[in-house]
Design a protein around this motif. Structure first.
Motif, short mmCIF file in Angstrom:
data_model
loop_
_atom_site.label_atom_id
_atom_site.label_comp_id
_atom_site.label_asym_id
_atom_site.label_seq_id
_atom_site.Cartn_x
_atom_site.Cartn_y
_atom_site.Cartn_z
N THR A 1 0.83 -1.21 0.00
CA THR A 1 0.00 0.00 0.00
C THR A 1 0.86 1.25 0.00
O THR A 1 0.42 2.31 -0.42
CB THR A 1 -0.92 0.02 1.23
N GLU B 1 -1.01 3.92 -2.53
CA GLU B 1 -1.89 3.36 -3.54
C GLU B 1 -3.24 4.06 -3.52
O GLU B 1 -3.88 4.17 -2.48
CB GLU B 1 -2.05 1.85 -3.32
N HIS C 1 0.86 5.67 -8.16
CA HIS C 1 0.81 4.38 -7.47
C HIS C 1 -0.58 3.79 -7.76
O HIS C 1 -1.47 3.84 -6.92
CB HIS C 1 1.03 4.60 -5.98
N SER D 1 -1.61 0.70 -8.50
CA SER D 1 -2.03 -0.62 -8.03
C SER D 1 -1.21 -0.97 -6.79
O SER D 1 -0.27 -0.28 -6.42
CB SER D 1 -1.82 -1.68 -9.12
N LEU D 2 -1.58 -2.08 -6.17
CA LEU D 2 -0.90 -2.49 -4.95
C LEU D 2 0.47 -3.10 -5.20
O LEU D 2 1.17 -3.46 -4.24
CB LEU D 2 -1.77 -3.50 -4.17
N SER E 1 4.40 1.18 -8.55
CA SER E 1 4.52 2.62 -8.43
C SER E 1 5.48 3.09 -9.51
O SER E 1 6.47 2.40 -9.79
CB SER E 1 5.03 3.04 -7.05
#
Lengths: 113, 117
Positions: free
Chosen positions: B31, B52, B71, B73-74, B77
């Protein structure tokens, strides 16, 4: 923000001797203190860390001590070996408030065979 | 263990162009990711914290319009250095935290060496 100072900037020791690197931090809220080893052009590797609820932690030849009152912490490497030669960075962080790491200026350790 | 990758590992570009650097967590969800810059024989300087689904938080003195962070998606980045100049030449390193980890440990990528001609 947090300010971390690290000494010495360079350190040479004979193989088998001990090496000590010291760091101070400014923010009393910091509660996590990792130490990283970085070889030239490579990523930092975590070697040991300590949280503010303990005063000392040891892992084989490596130990870290923490003095919360004085806001300083130290890395101790015993029985140094040539492969310990690298740059070492300390860092300070505050849990649960972003967890950003603020790094010290680094210590270039040379272990002389 | 947790693995973080970066791409590219090296990039050379002309002054005025933009460069995108990717940071991926390969076996965990992150995250929060962090971007650092490291000049030769100097320390890692935190540039920004990437969360995220929200805007990145930049450290004082870092130009957010020059260093764009996404960022989306989990596990990914990106850092885009816009209108790069020779003084932007540096080693850029990302790190990531495992969202399940209650501790503070950050896992670092291998870094990207940027050279701006």
């Amino acid at each position: 923000g947090e300010n971390v100072e690290q000494h010495p900037s360079t350190l040479s020791v004979q193989e088998g001797d001990s090496a000590v690197i010291k760091c101070t931090y400014s923010d009393s809220a910091s509660n996590y203190f990792p130490w990283y080893k970085q070889e030239l052009g490579k990523r930092p590797q975590l070697i040991i860390d300590i949280r503010s609820n303990v005063g000392e932690k040891k892992d084989q030849r490596i130990a870290v001590t923490l003095n919360k009152t004085a806001k300083h912490f130290s890395l101790h490497i015993t029985e140094t070996q040539p492969e310990d030669s690298a740059v070492y960075f300390c860092a300070a962080s505050i849990s649960n408030t972003g967890n950003q790491f603020y790094f010290g200026t680094g210590t270039s350790l040379t272990v002389i065979p | 263990g947790a693995v973080v990758s970066q791409h590219p590992s090296r990039v050379i570009c002309k002054s005025g162009t933009s460069v995108k650097i990717e940071c991926r967590s390969l076996d965990f969800q992150a995250t929060t990711m962090f971007w650092y810059r490291q000049f030769p024989k100097q320390s890692l300087m935190l540039m920004a914290t990437s969360n995220e689904g929200s805007k990145a938080t930049y450290e004082q003195g870092v130009e957010k319009d020059k260093f764009l962070i996404n960022h989306a998606s989990l596990t990914l980045s990106t850092l885009t250095v816009t209108s790069a100049h020779p003084e932007d030449s540096s080693f850029y390193i990302c790190s990531a935290r495992d969202w399940r980890d209650s501790y503070n440990e950050q896992f670092f990528g291998p870094g990207t060496r940027l050279t701006v001609l």
